[in-house]
Design a protein around this motif. Structure first.
Motif, PDB file in Angstrom:
ATOM      1  N   ILE A 247       0.890  -1.391   0.048  1.00 12.13           N
ATOM      2  CA  ILE A 247       0.010   0.032  -0.035  1.00 12.13           C
ATOM      3  C   ILE A 247       0.964   1.127   0.017  1.00 12.13           C
ATOM      4  N   THR A 248       1.011   1.997  -1.135  1.00 16.16           N
ATOM      5  CA  THR A 248       1.379   3.312  -1.138  1.00 16.16           C
ATOM      6  C   THR A 248       0.527   4.575  -0.991  1.00 16.16           C
ATOM      7  N   ILE A 249       0.784   5.577  -0.426  1.00 13.11           N
ATOM      8  CA  ILE A 249       0.059   6.696  -0.123  1.00 13.11           C
ATOM      9  C   ILE A 249       0.669   7.839  -0.519  1.00 13.11           C
ATOM     10  N   SER A 250       0.465   8.963  -1.356  1.00 11.70           N
ATOM     11  CA  SER A 250       0.982  10.100  -1.545  1.00 11.70           C
ATOM     12  C   SER A 250      -0.105  11.172  -1.490  1.00 11.70           C
ATOM     13  N   GLY A 251       0.506  12.482  -1.115  1.00 16.27           N
ATOM     14  CA  GLY A 251      -0.217  13.752  -0.938  1.00 16.27           C
ATOM     15  C   GLY A 251      -0.991  13.657   0.531  1.00 16.27           C
ATOM     16  N   ARG A 252      -0.566  12.763   1.314  1.00 15.07           N
ATOM     17  CA  ARG A 252      -1.162  12.690   2.672  1.00 15.07           C
ATOM     18  C   ARG A 252      -0.313  12.263   3.529  1.00 15.07           C
ATOM     19  N   LYS A 253      -0.019  12.814   4.840  1.00 13.11           N
ATOM     20  CA  LYS A 253       0.994  12.323   5.869  1.00 13.11           C
ATOM     21  C   LYS A 253       0.472  10.760   6.112  1.00 13.11           C
ATOM     22  N   THR A 254       1.634  10.030   6.256  1.00 10.96           N
ATOM     23  CA  THR A 254       1.570   8.630   6.912  1.00 10.96           C
ATOM     24  C   THR A 254       2.600   8.735   8.025  1.00 10.96           C
ATOM     25  N   TYR A 255       2.082   7.122   8.941  1.00 15.92           N
ATOM     26  CA  TYR A 255       2.995   7.141   9.878  1.00 15.92           C
ATOM     27  C   TYR A 255       3.626   5.748   9.910  1.00 15.92           C
ATOM     28  N   PRO A 256       4.588   5.567  10.646  1.00 13.39           N
ATOM     29  CA  PRO A 256       5.219   4.353  10.615  1.00 13.39           C
ATOM     30  C   PRO A 256       4.173   3.162  11.337  1.00 13.39           C
ATOM     31  N   THR A 257       4.422   1.888  10.561  1.00 14.70           N
ATOM     32  CA  THR A 257       3.513   0.832  11.212  1.00 14.70           C
ATOM     33  C   THR A 257       4.364  -0.211  12.026  1.00 14.70           C
ATOM     34  N   SER A 258       4.030  -1.209  12.609  1.00 19.57           N
ATOM     35  CA  SER A 258       4.790  -2.418  12.896  1.00 19.57           C
ATOM     36  C   SER A 258       3.721  -3.772  12.767  1.00 19.57           C
ATOM     37  N   GLY A 259       4.270  -4.996  13.025  1.00 15.49           N
ATOM     38  CA  GLY A 259       3.616  -6.073  12.955  1.00 15.49           C
ATOM     39  C   GLY A 259       3.057  -6.245  11.659  1.00 15.49           C
ATOM     40  N   ASN A 260       2.097  -7.428  11.677  1.00 17.43           N
ATOM     41  CA  ASN A 260       1.466  -7.674  10.425  1.00 17.43           C
ATOM     42  C   ASN A 260      -0.212  -7.400  10.405  1.00 17.43           C
ATOM     43  N   LEU A 261      -0.554  -7.424   9.100  1.00 20.01           N
ATOM     44  CA  LEU A 261      -1.970  -7.375   8.938  1.00 20.01           C
ATOM     45  C   LEU A 261      -2.030  -7.967   7.394  1.00 20.01           C
ATOM     46  N   ASN A 262      -2.121  -9.430   7.674  1.00 14.07           N
ATOM     47  CA  ASN A 262      -1.990 -10.050   6.411  1.00 14.07           C
ATOM     48  C   ASN A 262      -3.212 -10.660   5.730  1.00 14.07           C
ATOM     49  N   MET A 263      -3.582 -10.331   4.588  1.00 17.69           N
ATOM     50  CA  MET A 263      -4.456 -10.955   3.583  1.00 17.69           C
ATOM     51  C   MET A 263      -4.113 -12.307   3.269  1.00 17.69           C
ATOM     52  N   THR A 264      -4.947 -13.179   3.324  1.00 20.72           N
ATOM     53  CA  THR A 264      -4.888 -14.554   3.083  1.00 20.72           C
ATOM     54  C   THR A 264      -5.472 -15.087   1.461  1.00 20.72           C
ATOM     55  N   THR A 265      -4.772 -16.115   1.001  1.00 18.00           N
ATOM     56  CA  THR A 265      -5.509 -16.531  -0.197  1.00 18.00           C
ATOM     57  C   THR A 265      -5.330 -18.162  -0.367  1.00 18.00           C
ATOM     58  N   VAL A 266      -6.112 -18.601  -1.384  1.00 18.83           N
ATOM     59  CA  VAL A 266      -6.342 -19.948  -1.461  1.00 18.83           C
ATOM     60  C   VAL A 266      -5.770 -20.364  -2.918  1.00 18.83           C
ATOM     61  N   GLU A 267      -5.152 -21.305  -3.335  1.00 15.42           N
ATOM     62  CA  GLU A 267      -4.940 -21.959  -4.505  1.00 15.42           C
ATOM     63  C   GLU A 267      -5.726 -22.858  -4.904  1.00 15.42           C
ATOM     64  N   VAL A 268      -6.283 -22.773  -6.163  1.00 12.90           N
ATOM     65  CA  VAL A 268      -7.266 -23.723  -6.813  1.00 12.90           C
ATOM     66  C   VAL A 268      -7.142 -24.190  -8.191  1.00 12.90           C
ATOM     67  N   THR A 269      -7.298 -25.645  -8.342  1.00 11.21           N
ATOM     68  CA  THR A 269      -6.814 -26.065  -9.709  1.00 11.21           C
ATOM     69  C   THR A 269      -7.809 -25.429 -10.532  1.00 11.21           C
ATOM     70  N   SER A 270      -7.206 -25.153 -12.138  1.00 15.85           N
ATOM     71  CA  SER A 270      -7.598 -24.324 -13.122  1.00 15.85           C
ATOM     72  C   SER A 270      -8.798 -25.128 -13.565  1.00 15.85           C
ATOM     73  N   ALA A 271      -9.523 -24.074 -14.347  1.00 18.21           N
ATOM     74  CA  ALA A 271     -10.827 -24.163 -14.951  1.00 18.21           C
ATOM     75  C   ALA A 271     -10.904 -25.440 -15.732  1.00 18.21           C
ATOM     76  N   ASP A 272      -9.653 -25.572 -16.519  1.00 19.39           N
ATOM     77  CA  ASP A 272      -9.805 -26.805 -17.636  1.00 19.39           C
ATOM     78  C   ASP A 272      -9.108 -28.068 -16.919  1.00 19.39           C
ATOM     79  N   TYR A 273      -8.898 -28.026 -15.636  1.00 21.00           N
ATOM     80  CA  TYR A 273      -8.394 -29.195 -15.086  1.00 21.00           C
ATOM     81  C   TYR A 273      -9.494 -29.993 -13.944  1.00 21.00           C
ATOM     82  N   THR A 274      -9.797 -31.067 -14.262  1.00 22.03           N
ATOM     83  CA  THR A 274     -10.781 -31.697 -13.144  1.00 22.03           C
ATOM     84  C   THR A 274      -9.894 -33.055 -12.681  1.00 22.03           C
ATOM     85  N   LEU A 275     -10.274 -33.365 -11.240  1.00 17.14           N
ATOM     86  CA  LEU A 275      -9.408 -34.162 -10.656  1.00 17.14           C
ATOM     87  C   LEU A 275      -9.586 -35.536 -11.183  1.00 17.14           C
ATOM     88  N   ASN A 276      -8.751 -36.666 -11.186  1.00 15.47           N
ATOM     89  CA  ASN A 276      -9.030 -38.021 -11.267  1.00 15.47           C
ATOM     90  C   ASN A 276      -9.534 -38.685  -9.974  1.00 15.47           C
TER      91      ASN A 276
END
Length: 352
Positions: free
Chosen positions: A50-79
């Motif tokens: 995240i980048t912000i310009s034109g406004r004062k920003t402040y130091p941060t610490s720690g983590n605010l993590n977004m999470t994802t999942v991985e999925v098989t592609s649309a043209d692949y079906t499992l056996n």
């Protein structure tokens, strides 16, 4: 050959045949597994997420993590073997292929939809964060999509800001259709637009010859108008190869953290998920069971969980991860204050 040896050989050959058949048999299922997580306060590929310009920003610490999942592609079906293996594993989920790719959606169509949802999510996340901080947010009418084969193809583009139609200023998407349908099919309509990435000094006049709407018989140009927010300063989210709307909450929290002097996390590792509306309402997402595994594997101690996903997440929560039920951005900000103060009893918990 002795009868026992013959029986064992026949059984072995039968098992091999059955295994080969299982490998060849396709089943209408796809697989989901934990994906990477990204710290919205950190960097990715050498750039701040995240980048912000034109406004004062402040130091941060720690983590605010977004999470994802991985999925098989649309043209692949499992056996059959892959499906059974996935059902038995804790860190994989086997789900109907149609749940991930409805209406026989292609890989290209799925990617386009995910990109569109990701873009809309970023817009809502910015609006929700600024509203949380009491910073005014405006709106503008945009071209959300251009219908394939319509008169607008090659003339209007997704992301164009629609300033006026036939010289009449528009401030609501419905006004676009009102102006277009004043014409008869085959007549010209003039759009005043600002192309994506341009400013009001780059206004363009685009003339489109209307066509006949096959459903209503009225004039049409073949676009889907929508609304995007305008902000008093620049907020950019730099994260490629990610799609869908589920990072909205964590993007909002990351923006809030950077724009206020209070260090939201207090150095703690917090992860989470959830769609977000411009008013700060947090909505449900898919793949929650895989996302909490991804979060804990990354080192998260707390996980913001949309209330609608709580029972599924609570049914099998990884050891050491505390689920926090959330419905609004403002509540999540208060929850972070409770974490910083050590008042963990105040955190709303998920239950089965």
């Amino acid at each position: 050959m002795p009868r026992r040896s013959a029986t064992m050989l026949a059984s072995t050959l039968l098992l091999i045949a059955l295994f080969c058949a299982a490998v060849l048999i396709k089943v209408p299922y796809s697989e989901m597994s934990p994906g990477p997580t990204y710290n919205t306060l950190g960097t990715q590929n050498g750039k701040q997420v995240i980048t912000i310009s034109g406004r004062k920003t402040y130091p941060t610490s720690g983590n605010l993590n977004m999470t994802t999942v991985e999925v098989t592609s649309a043209d692949y079906t499992l056996n059959l073997v892959e499906a059974v293996t996935g059902w038995l594993r804790h860190d994989q989920a086997v789900i109907p292929h149609s749940n991930l790719y409805p209406d026989n959606q292609t890989e290209k169509q799925a990617e386009a939809q995910n990109a569109e949802e990701f873009s809309a999510s970023q817009d809502s996340a910015k609006a929700a964060a600024l509203t949380q901080l009491g910073i005014p947010v405006g709106t503008e009418v945009v071209v959300s999509a251009v219908v394939e084969g319509s008169p607008s193809v090659g003339k209007l583009h997704a992301g164009d800001v629609v300033v006026a139609v036939d010289g009449t200023k528009v401030t609501d998407p419905d006004q676009v259709a009102t102006q277009v349908t004043k014409h008869q099919p085959g007549q010209d309509v003039v759009f005043t637009v600002i192309p994506p990435g341009k400013t009001s000094s780059d206004l363009q006049q685009v003339t489109i010859t209307t066509a006949k709407n096959p459903d209503t018989g009225k004039a049409m140009v073949g676009i889907q108008p929508g609304t995007e927010h305008t902000f008093p300063f620049a907020i950019d989210i730099n994260l490629g190869d990610v799609g869908g709307p589920s990072a909205g909450l964590m993007f909002s929290l990351g923006i809030v953290d950077k724009l206020q002097s209070t260090d939201l996390t207090g150095g703690k590792f917090i992860a989470g998920t959830g769609t977000i509306d411009a008013d700060g309402t947090v909505g449900p997402i898919g793949g929650i069971s895989m996302k909490i595994i991804a979060a804990r594997n990354a080192g998260a101690q707390y996980f913001f969980t949309p209330s609608s996903n709580c029972s599924e997440a609570a049914a099998d929560t990884p050891s050491g991860l505390r689920l926090i039920k959330v419905d609004k951005l403002s509540q999540a900000v208060q929850d972070l204050a409770d974490i910083r103060s050590g008042d963990l009893s105040a955190l709303p918990a998920c239950s089965k």
